[in-house]
Design a protein around this motif. Structure first.
Motif, PDB file in Angstrom:
ATOM      1  N   ALA A  66       0.913  -0.979  -0.415  1.00 20.56           N
ATOM      2  CA  ALA A  66      -0.010  -0.177  -0.299  1.00 20.56           C
ATOM      3  C   ALA A  66       1.017   1.218  -0.012  1.00 20.56           C
ATOM      4  O   ALA A  66       0.358   2.194  -1.150  1.00 20.56           O
ATOM      5  CB  ALA A  66      -0.634  -0.194   1.041  1.00 20.56           C
ATOM      6  N   ILE A  67       1.546   0.801   0.964  1.00 19.77           N
ATOM      7  CA  ILE A  67       2.287   2.519   1.227  1.00 19.77           C
ATOM      8  C   ILE A  67       3.455   2.814  -0.391  1.00 19.77           C
ATOM      9  O   ILE A  67       3.515   3.998  -0.787  1.00 19.77           O
ATOM     10  CB  ILE A  67       3.415   2.314   1.873  1.00 19.77           C
ATOM     11  CG1 ILE A  67       2.838   2.835   3.632  1.00 19.77           C
ATOM     12  CG2 ILE A  67       4.595   3.138   2.154  1.00 19.77           C
ATOM     13  CD1 ILE A  67       3.797   2.626   4.538  1.00 19.77           C
ATOM     14  N   ALA A  68       3.778   1.835  -1.127  1.00 24.14           N
ATOM     15  CA  ALA A  68       4.311   1.980  -1.973  1.00 24.14           C
ATOM     16  C   ALA A  68       3.597   2.500  -3.299  1.00 24.14           C
ATOM     17  O   ALA A  68       4.532   3.430  -4.042  1.00 24.14           O
ATOM     18  CB  ALA A  68       5.233   0.190  -2.569  1.00 24.14           C
ATOM     19  N   VAL A 147      -5.528  -8.951   3.862  1.00 24.99           N
ATOM     20  CA  VAL A 147      -5.677  -8.152   4.966  1.00 24.99           C
ATOM     21  C   VAL A 147      -4.650  -7.135   5.053  1.00 24.99           C
ATOM     22  O   VAL A 147      -3.076  -7.520   4.485  1.00 24.99           O
ATOM     23  CB  VAL A 147      -5.835  -8.953   5.758  1.00 24.99           C
ATOM     24  CG1 VAL A 147      -5.505  -8.340   7.619  1.00 24.99           C
ATOM     25  CG2 VAL A 147      -6.588  -9.969   6.562  1.00 24.99           C
ATOM     26  N   ASN A 148      -4.212  -6.088   5.584  1.00 27.45           N
ATOM     27  CA  ASN A 148      -3.393  -5.392   5.383  1.00 27.45           C
ATOM     28  C   ASN A 148      -3.227  -4.827   7.547  1.00 27.45           C
ATOM     29  O   ASN A 148      -4.362  -4.352   8.083  1.00 27.45           O
ATOM     30  CB  ASN A 148      -3.184  -4.078   5.026  1.00 27.45           C
ATOM     31  CG  ASN A 148      -2.101  -3.648   3.965  1.00 27.45           C
ATOM     32  OD1 ASN A 148      -0.435  -4.513   5.327  1.00 27.45           O
ATOM     33  ND2 ASN A 148      -1.559  -2.849   3.401  1.00 27.45           N
ATOM     34  N   GLU A 149      -1.725  -3.782   7.163  1.00 30.10           N
ATOM     35  CA  GLU A 149      -1.972  -3.203   8.500  1.00 30.10           C
ATOM     36  C   GLU A 149      -2.675  -1.632   8.583  1.00 30.10           C
ATOM     37  O   GLU A 149      -2.504  -1.430   7.689  1.00 30.10           O
ATOM     38  CB  GLU A 149      -0.272  -3.288   9.570  1.00 30.10           C
ATOM     39  CG  GLU A 149      -0.740  -2.490  10.266  1.00 30.10           C
ATOM     40  CD  GLU A 149       0.472  -2.436  11.494  1.00 30.10           C
ATOM     41  OE1 GLU A 149       1.664  -3.175  11.321  1.00 30.10           O
ATOM     42  OE2 GLU A 149       0.294  -2.254  12.502  1.00 30.10           O
ATOM     43  N   GLY A 161       4.320  -3.919  13.048  1.00 34.38           N
ATOM     44  CA  GLY A 161       5.356  -3.306  12.004  1.00 34.38           C
ATOM     45  C   GLY A 161       5.460  -4.031  11.188  1.00 34.38           C
ATOM     46  O   GLY A 161       6.089  -3.126  10.331  1.00 34.38           O
ATOM     47  N   ASP A 162       5.267  -5.402  11.007  1.00 37.35           N
ATOM     48  CA  ASP A 162       4.851  -5.567   9.274  1.00 37.35           C
ATOM     49  C   ASP A 162       4.849  -6.964   9.494  1.00 37.35           C
ATOM     50  O   ASP A 162       3.760  -7.105  10.490  1.00 37.35           O
ATOM     51  CB  ASP A 162       6.506  -6.612   9.333  1.00 37.35           C
ATOM     52  CG  ASP A 162       7.328  -7.572  10.644  1.00 37.35           C
ATOM     53  OD1 ASP A 162       6.609  -8.592  10.313  1.00 37.35           O
ATOM     54  OD2 ASP A 162       7.264  -7.397  11.827  1.00 37.35           O
ATOM     55  N   ASN A 163       4.297  -6.879   8.251  1.00 38.30           N
ATOM     56  CA  ASN A 163       3.311  -8.133   7.932  1.00 38.30           C
ATOM     57  C   ASN A 163       3.359  -9.275   8.180  1.00 38.30           C
ATOM     58  O   ASN A 163       2.851 -10.515   7.398  1.00 38.30           O
ATOM     59  CB  ASN A 163       2.859  -7.985   6.273  1.00 38.30           C
ATOM     60  CG  ASN A 163       1.980  -6.520   6.070  1.00 38.30           C
ATOM     61  OD1 ASN A 163       1.367  -6.355   7.428  1.00 38.30           O
ATOM     62  ND2 ASN A 163       0.780  -6.375   5.180  1.00 38.30           N
TER      63      ASN A 163
HETATM   64  N1  GLU Z   1       1.624  -2.143   5.836  1.00 41.80           N
HETATM   65  C1  GLU Z   1       3.383  -2.073   4.495  1.00 41.80           C
HETATM   66  C2  GLU Z   1       2.120  -1.877   2.639  1.00 41.80           C
HETATM   67  O1  GLU Z   1       1.374  -2.449   2.812  1.00 41.80           O
HETATM   68  C3  GLU Z   1       3.676  -2.755   4.518  1.00 41.80           C
HETATM   69  C4  GLU Z   1       4.162  -3.446   5.494  1.00 41.80           C
HETATM   70  C5  GLU Z   1       5.220  -4.693   5.466  1.00 41.80           C
HETATM   71  O2  GLU Z   1       5.453  -5.368   3.687  1.00 41.80           O
HETATM   72  O3  GLU Z   1       5.765  -5.840   6.367  1.00 41.80           O
HETATM   73  O4  GLU Z   1       3.159  -1.119   2.103  1.00 41.80           O
END
Ligand code: GLU
Length: 386
Positions: A66-68, A147-149, A161-163
């Motif tokens: 998502a962030i990328a 699912v995502n954080e 913190g990490d997936n």
């Molecule tokens: N939740 C973050 C994202 O969607 C990634 C975290 C991870 O890759 O561990 O960008």
């Protein structure tokens, strides 16, 4: 099918009765260098999901990226360091990634639903119950939970913190039999394959101990970073919850069905047979400790031999501020984590009674002899490192 593969000489694993699978896919496997989504990867995923769901296997997907993607939409060449900008990227990118998943799933007649979580959702029992029941309802209706954080709201205190970790925390929530971490590495090697040409690939791991951490260059007593460490932590959490875990390269996504059938692809971490209880799993891996008790060597030795209650007389000091019923760490004089448990008393009450015999404090305010009762205590052995 398995019989045919055996006849062809393909080495198979004994992965019987896999019904529920969690898959985690990392940002670099989903988003290219120009920060565009890799549509072919999504297509391969959905094609395999369709076949697996038709065979009665339930799938839950944990996705990064998502962030990328948000960075791409905003035209940011560098990774944002400012928290607010990262959150904005997550907000934009999460909407975008769901658009892509919906598009890809529709092609195969599948339905997806979004679930965003933080650490609190695993820690607070009620929230975990709501999380579990929504996941159950989706899986039983053949909907793929994506699912995502919840990175938009993930401030330090509440984030996972990490997936890798997040997907392993989901294993006990839905009783998954298998967690597959797709990433940009093939699996585990006995040393770094980028530095050593003689590095040997490890096919199966039955116990994640300190030696395994050493292989990937992580000293478990230091606070480390890096991709492989979070994967090993995830392996401990998943296998202690009776789930198998496989790390494999995302270039094998089209082999997903073969992986689930047991073909030897990636590194398998075998599910533990001798289980810790679900209450212990929750205390060890899903709850962040609110503080700590430092115990003397006598109390430590008593705990090393068997699970006994922590009494005030063995307590040297208290760290942090916490209320009664909080989960706290128990550490020895050298700072080693010995146990975790639910405290009968607040930190300020323990300050008043530490070092005292029961006869010196038991009265109307202090009705319990134990600061942590043996039934509410879990000893941290090497195989449940946390
Ligand atoms: N939740 C973050 C994202 O969607 C990634 C975290 C991870 O890759 O561990 O960008």
């Amino acid at each position: 099918m398995i019989y045919i593969l055996l006849k062809m000489g393909v080495r198979m694993r004994d992965l019987k009765d896999i019904k529920r699978v969690i898959l985690k896919i990392g940002s670099s496997s989903l988003v290219d260098d120009k920060l565009n989504i890799k549509k072919d990867v999504l297509d391969k995923l959905m094609c395999s999901f369709k076949n697996l769901i038709d065979k009665g296997i339930e799938i839950c997907l944990v996705t990064s990226g998502a962030i990328a993607l948000g960075r791409g939409e905003l035209g940011l060449k560098k990774k944002p360091t400012e928290m607010a900008l990262k959150q904005a990227c997550a907000a934009i990118g999460q909407a975008k990634i769901m658009e892509y998943y919906n598009e890809a799933s529709k092609k195969y007649g599948l339905l997806c639903g979004q679930i965003l979580v933080n650490h609190d959702d695993f820690q607070v029992r009620n929230r975990m119950k709501f999380l579990a029941q929504s996941l159950e309802a989706m899986l039983s209706n053949k909907v793929i939970p994506i699912v995502n954080e919840n990175d938009v709201l993930a401030v330090e205190e509440i984030k996972v913190g990490d997936n890798d970790t997040l997907s392993s925390l989901l294993v006990p929530v839905i009783g998954a039999d298998l967690l597959i971490l797709f990433s940009d590495i093939d699996g585990l090697y006995d040393k770094n394959p980028k530095e050593f040409s003689d590095a040997k690939f490890i096919d199966t791991v039955s116990k994640v101990d300190k030696d395994i951490y050493k292989m990937v260059g992580v000293n478990k007593s230091n606070v480390g970073t890096g991709g492989m460490e979070t994967k090993l932590n995830a392996a401990i959490i998943a296998t202690q919850a009776q789930g198998n875990m496989i790390i494999c390269n995302s270039n094998r996504i089209s082999d997903l069905e073969k992986i689930i059938e047991g073909e030897q692809i990636g590194t398998l971490f075998i599910a533990k047979k001798h289980l810790i209880s679900s209450k212990e799993h929750w205390m060890i891996y899903r709850v962040k400790a609110s503080g700590a008790l430092v115990i003397d060597n006598g109390a430590r030795d008593a705990l090393n031999n068997k699970k006994v209650s922590i009494l005030p007389k063995g307590i040297i000091s208290v760290k942090g501020e916490f209320l009664s019923d909080s989960i706290i760490n128990v550490i020895d004089e050298d700072g080693n984590l010995i146990a975790k448990g639910i405290s009968n008393y607040s930190s300020s009450e323990i300050e008043l009674i530490k070092g005292k015999k029961s006869s010196e404090f038991l009265g109307n305010k202090f009705t319990k002899e134990e600061v942590i009762h043996a039934n509410n205590l879990v000893i941290i052995r090497e195989d449940i490192l946390c």
